[in-house]
Scaffold this motif. Structure first.
Motif, PDB file in Angstrom:
ATOM      1  N   THR A  43       0.852  -1.197   0.000  1.00  8.95           N
ATOM      2  CA  THR A  43       0.000   0.000   0.000  1.00  8.95           C
ATOM      3  C   THR A  43       0.885   1.243   0.000  1.00  8.95           C
ATOM      4  N   CYS A  44       0.668   2.120  -0.969  1.00  4.75           N
ATOM      5  CA  CYS A  44       1.445   3.367  -1.038  1.00  4.75           C
ATOM      6  C   CYS A  44       1.051   4.296   0.108  1.00  4.75           C
ATOM      7  N   LYS A  45       1.979   5.162   0.483  1.00  2.00           N
ATOM      8  CA  LYS A  45       1.658   6.174   1.486  1.00  2.00           C
ATOM      9  C   LYS A  45       0.481   7.016   0.988  1.00  2.00           C
ATOM     10  N   THR A  46      -0.327   7.505   1.904  1.00  2.00           N
ATOM     11  CA  THR A  46      -1.518   8.271   1.498  1.00  2.00           C
ATOM     12  C   THR A  46      -1.130   9.535   0.715  1.00  2.00           C
ATOM     13  N   VAL A  47      -1.876   9.768  -0.358  1.00  2.00           N
ATOM     14  CA  VAL A  47      -1.656  10.929  -1.222  1.00  2.00           C
ATOM     15  C   VAL A  47      -2.855  11.864  -1.113  1.00  2.00           C
ATOM     16  N   ARG A  52       1.970  18.055   0.166  1.00  2.00           N
ATOM     17  CA  ARG A  52       2.032  18.453   1.578  1.00  2.00           C
ATOM     18  C   ARG A  52       3.421  18.182   2.142  1.00  2.00           C
ATOM     19  N   GLU A  53       3.923  19.134   2.918  1.00  2.00           N
ATOM     20  CA  GLU A  53       5.245  18.947   3.545  1.00  2.00           C
ATOM     21  C   GLU A  53       5.139  18.106   4.805  1.00  2.00           C
ATOM     22  N   GLY A  54       3.948  17.959   5.339  1.00  2.00           N
ATOM     23  CA  GLY A  54       3.775  17.224   6.595  1.00  2.00           C
ATOM     24  C   GLY A  54       3.999  18.121   7.796  1.00  2.00           C
ATOM     25  N   GLN A  74       2.731  13.795   4.650  1.00  2.00           N
ATOM     26  CA  GLN A  74       3.719  14.334   3.708  1.00  2.00           C
ATOM     27  C   GLN A  74       3.626  13.529   2.405  1.00  2.00           C
ATOM     28  N   ASN A  75       3.428  14.228   1.288  1.00  2.00           N
ATOM     29  CA  ASN A  75       3.318  13.515  -0.001  1.00  2.00           C
ATOM     30  C   ASN A  75       3.424  14.510  -1.149  1.00  2.00           C
ATOM     31  N   PRO A  76       3.724  14.012  -2.350  1.00  2.00           N
ATOM     32  CA  PRO A  76       3.991  14.934  -3.476  1.00  2.00           C
ATOM     33  C   PRO A  76       2.742  15.490  -4.162  1.00  2.00           C
ATOM     34  N   GLU A  80       1.785  14.531  -9.258  1.00  2.00           N
ATOM     35  CA  GLU A  80       3.173  14.049  -9.303  1.00  2.00           C
ATOM     36  C   GLU A  80       3.227  12.553  -8.949  1.00  2.00           C
ATOM     37  N   PHE A  81       2.370  12.152  -8.000  1.00  2.00           N
ATOM     38  CA  PHE A  81       2.329  10.732  -7.620  1.00  2.00           C
ATOM     39  C   PHE A  81       2.028   9.870  -8.849  1.00  2.00           C
ATOM     40  N   VAL A  82       1.009  10.265  -9.600  1.00  2.00           N
ATOM     41  CA  VAL A  82       0.614   9.471 -10.777  1.00  2.00           C
ATOM     42  C   VAL A  82       1.722   9.478 -11.834  1.00  2.00           C
ATOM     43  N   ARG A  83       2.348  10.649 -12.001  1.00  2.00           N
ATOM     44  CA  ARG A  83       3.367  10.799 -13.050  1.00  2.00           C
ATOM     45  C   ARG A  83       4.680  10.110 -12.672  1.00  2.00           C
ATOM     46  N   GLU A  84       5.161  10.364 -11.440  1.00  2.00           N
ATOM     47  CA  GLU A  84       6.522   9.939 -11.078  1.00  2.00           C
ATOM     48  C   GLU A  84       6.577   8.671 -10.217  1.00  2.00           C
ATOM     49  N   THR A  85       5.659   8.544  -9.258  1.00  2.00           N
ATOM     50  CA  THR A  85       5.808   7.502  -8.233  1.00  2.00           C
ATOM     51  C   THR A  85       5.125   6.198  -8.611  1.00  2.00           C
ATOM     52  N   LEU A  86       3.910   6.312  -9.102  1.00  2.00           N
ATOM     53  CA  LEU A  86       3.117   5.113  -9.390  1.00  2.00           C
ATOM     54  C   LEU A  86       3.812   4.156 -10.366  1.00  2.00           C
ATOM     55  N   PRO A  87       4.448   4.671 -11.458  1.00  2.00           N
ATOM     56  CA  PRO A  87       5.084   3.728 -12.393  1.00  2.00           C
ATOM     57  C   PRO A  87       6.151   2.875 -11.716  1.00  2.00           C
ATOM     58  N   SER A  88       6.950   3.460 -10.783  1.00  2.00           N
ATOM     59  CA  SER A  88       7.975   2.606 -10.136  1.00  2.00           C
ATOM     60  C   SER A  88       7.330   1.625  -9.171  1.00  2.00           C
ATOM     61  N   ALA A  89       6.245   2.040  -8.507  1.00  2.00           N
ATOM     62  CA  ALA A  89       5.575   1.112  -7.589  1.00  2.00           C
ATOM     63  C   ALA A  89       4.931  -0.031  -8.376  1.00  2.00           C
ATOM     64  N   ASP A  90       4.410   0.287  -9.552  1.00  2.00           N
ATOM     65  CA  ASP A  90       3.796  -0.734 -10.412  1.00  2.00           C
ATOM     66  C   ASP A  90       4.815  -1.828 -10.746  1.00  2.00           C
TER      67      ASP A  90
END
Ligand SMILES: Cc1cc2nc3c(=O)[nH]c(=O)nc-3n(C[C@H](O)[C@H](O)[C@H](O)COP(=O)(O)O)c2cc1C
Length: 310
Positions: A43-47, A52-54, A74-76, A80-90
């Motif tokens: 499960t990814c960290k909540t977006v 948010r800086e947290g 804290q999250n991008p 940005e999550f969809v563009r940068e983070t999700l592909p590596s998690a996939d």
């Protein structure tokens, strides 16, 4: 070797171990030490909709038998999550759960619409229970109808995959929350987020955390969570990702006995990431030691025993 496969949410999981949202962030560091394919789901960290800086530090305090965390989501931000983070998690090669939280219904609607267009994850988790954001977050811990309205809004925009709702153990009455979310279309539940907690420094007289309070995670909470999972199982037959206090393979069986479909591990991933990878191996050994060839066979045995015990 015992077969650990689980079928829930209309999906097959390699095993019931779910890495819970948050403690291991978006997973890249975890993936350096752990073969993610050996975990049932990550499960990814909540977006949130916007970055948010947290919360300001200090935001973690050790309790000896657990920690109190006050990260503050804290999250991008979702784009940005969809563009940068999700592909590596996939690319982790395991089932992927995306977690979102919002400050208004419109936040949920927008994020759900965007995620509906995106591939590379399997389940959407609605975090309706973050204990660490002071103002405005939709954390309907006292209003089951509000929780239901968030689920209904998300389901309007997100229909392609299952939606699980993550509730607070402090959202009461629990059965009303579950029924409200279920009748609004929740496909399952992630039970639970952490309890509120605080610690104070007896030398300075000040709280250890900048925000004073935070989210308390500890194996000591396991019996309390087990009881609440059992209660929840009497209210819903939808899948439950039981989360809170689990740290061993035996705990997985105990949570399943209480009514869990899958079992979440939060703190473990933070303090001993490699233990996550070991859990399925230990679970296989636990089942084999008891003479079972599969987790499914163990669950069927439990159901039969429960029926005879009635
Ligand atoms: C450092 C930390 C960060 C967390 N961040 C999130 C989060 O972003 N979203 C969420 O739904 N839960 C978050 N949680 C809660 C965990 O997912 C989990 O529900 C909780 O820790 C209880 O499980 P555990 O006893 O296995 O740790 C966080 C917990 C910790 C310790």
């Amino acid at each position: 070797m015992a077969d650990l496969r689980v079928r829930e949410f209309g999906l097959e999981f390699a095993n019931p171990v779910v890495v819970s949202s948050g403690p291991t962030g978006f997973g890249p560091i975890l993936a350096e030490t752990v073969d993610m394919r050996r975990i049932g789901a990550f499960t990814c960290k909540t977006v949130t909709r916007k970055k948010r800086e947290g919360n300001p530090p200090p935001r973690l305090v050790d309790c000896g038998y657990g920690i109190i965390a006050s990260i503050g989501l804290q999250n991008p931000g979702i784009e940005e999550f969809v563009r940068e983070t999700l592909p590596s998690a996939d690319a982790f090669g395991t089932r992927l759960i995306v977690s979102i939280a919002g400050f208004c219904l419109e936040d949920f609607a927008q994020m759900a619409s965007l995620l509906e267009t995106v591939h590379g994850f399997d389940i959407l988790e609605l975090n309706l229970s973050c204990p660490n954001v002071e103002s405005g977050l939709m954390n309907p811990s006292e209003d089951p109808r509000c929780a239901g309205s968030i689920v209904a809004e998300v389901k309007k925009h997100f229909a392609s995959r299952p939606v699980t709702v993550k509730l607070s153990p402090e959202s009461l009455p629990q059965d009303t929350f579950i029924r409200s979310c279920e009748s609004s279309g929740a496909d399952g539940f992630t039970l639970f987020n952490a309890y509120h907690g605080a610690r104070f420094d007896i030398n300075t007289g000040r709280p250890f955390l900048r925000r004073t309070e935070g989210a308390y995670s500890s194996p000591a909470l396991k019996p309390i969570v087990l009881k609440k999972i059992r209660d929840a199982r009497h209210v819903t037959d939808r899948p439950i990702i039981a989360t809170g206090g689990a740290s061993t393979a035996e705990d997985i069986l105990e949570f399943i006995l209480a009514g869990a479909s899958l079992v979440g591990f939060g703190l473990v991933g933070m303090i001993d990431p490699e233990a996550l990878e070991e859990l399925p191996l230990h679970l296989e050994r636990c089942l084999e030691a008891r003479g079972f060839v599969s987790l499914d066979e163990y669950c069927r045995y439990l159901r039969r025993t429960a029926e005879h015990g009635r």
